[in-house]
Motif scaffolding. Sequence first.
Motif, short mmCIF file in Angstrom:
data_model
loop_
_atom_site.label_atom_id
_atom_site.label_comp_id
_atom_site.label_asym_id
_atom_site.label_seq_id
_atom_site.Cartn_x
_atom_site.Cartn_y
_atom_site.Cartn_z
N LEU A 168 35.46 39.78 40.59
CA LEU A 168 36.84 40.10 40.21
C LEU A 168 36.87 41.55 39.77
CD1 LEU A 168 39.77 39.30 39.42
CD2 LEU A 168 38.86 38.68 37.19
N ILE A 169 37.80 42.33 40.30
CA ILE A 169 37.97 43.72 39.87
C ILE A 169 39.32 43.82 39.19
CG2 ILE A 169 38.17 46.11 40.62
CD1 ILE A 169 36.27 45.42 42.90
N ALA A 170 39.31 44.19 37.94
CA ALA A 170 40.53 44.32 37.16
C ALA A 170 40.48 45.65 36.40
CB ALA A 170 40.67 43.16 36.18
N ASP A 171 41.54 46.40 36.46
CA ASP A 171 41.63 47.71 35.79
C ASP A 171 40.47 48.61 36.22
OD1 ASP A 171 43.91 46.85 34.43
OD2 ASP A 171 42.69 46.04 32.77
N GLY A 172 40.07 48.52 37.48
CA GLY A 172 38.99 49.36 37.99
C GLY A 172 37.61 48.95 37.52
N TYR A 208 33.93 42.53 37.37
CA TYR A 208 33.51 41.36 36.62
C TYR A 208 33.02 40.33 37.64
CZ TYR A 208 36.45 43.45 33.03
OH TYR A 208 37.01 44.32 32.13
N GLY A 209 32.01 39.59 37.27
CA GLY A 209 31.57 38.57 38.21
C GLY A 209 30.28 37.90 37.81
N THR A 210 29.91 36.94 38.66
CA THR A 210 28.70 36.16 38.45
C THR A 210 28.00 35.98 39.78
OG1 THR A 210 29.79 34.93 36.69
CG2 THR A 210 27.81 33.97 37.60
N GLU A 223 23.32 36.08 37.08
CA GLU A 223 23.57 37.47 36.73
C GLU A 223 25.05 37.60 36.40
OE1 GLU A 223 22.39 39.75 40.11
OE2 GLU A 223 20.26 39.40 39.77
N PHE A 224 25.36 38.13 35.24
CA PHE A 224 26.74 38.29 34.80
C PHE A 224 27.07 39.78 34.75
CE2 PHE A 224 24.91 34.55 32.71
CZ PHE A 224 25.75 33.57 33.16
N HIS A 225 28.21 40.15 35.32
CA HIS A 225 28.70 41.53 35.29
C HIS A 225 29.99 41.53 34.48
CE1 HIS A 225 25.88 42.26 38.55
NE2 HIS A 225 26.40 41.20 39.14
#
Length: 184
Positions: free
Chosen positions: A77-81, A84-86, A126-128
Amino acid sequence: MKKAVLVGSIFLLPLSALAADFSGHRAGVGFISADIENVYGERVDWGNGFKLEYGYDISRIFGVNMSYSNTSDSVELIADGKRYGTNLKTNTYKLDADIGYTFDLNQFYVKPYGVIGLASYKDKYEFHAGDAGSTSSSYSDTAIYVGAGVRATFNDTIYTDLRIDRLTDDAFTDHFSLSIGYKF
């Protein structure tokens, strides 16, 4: 005496059919899909991947199998540039016994079977989290599993195997696989 031979033949005929040589090694590759039950009782996709398998048919009823599978999945997920993701990767090793009956349909063999075995697996997450960076963790476990499937063998050489397994782990992991291979 003739009656005793006739009665004995009637009883031994089915046993000789069971003893027909259906034994042999199998090796194959395939597709596997995994899902788990989350804390809300919902089924969640746990990734897709490949499967390598080896089996040995002891008779037309019993077989033993070993397999390795690797599944992975990711959500981005890309939010506000920010990203985020797994990412999830799972490696699973299985050892089991299958029990069923191989039906001979004129050089086309079909074996519906049940299976019980032991699976050892390792999940790596892996969490981003955007600007907060990324982190990873892993979890490994060993669990008993049960399953069912059907294997079709053509001309005693090429086979396909369709099966579903349910691990009795904390997450109630289900594996669905479709394989193709060679019997030798």
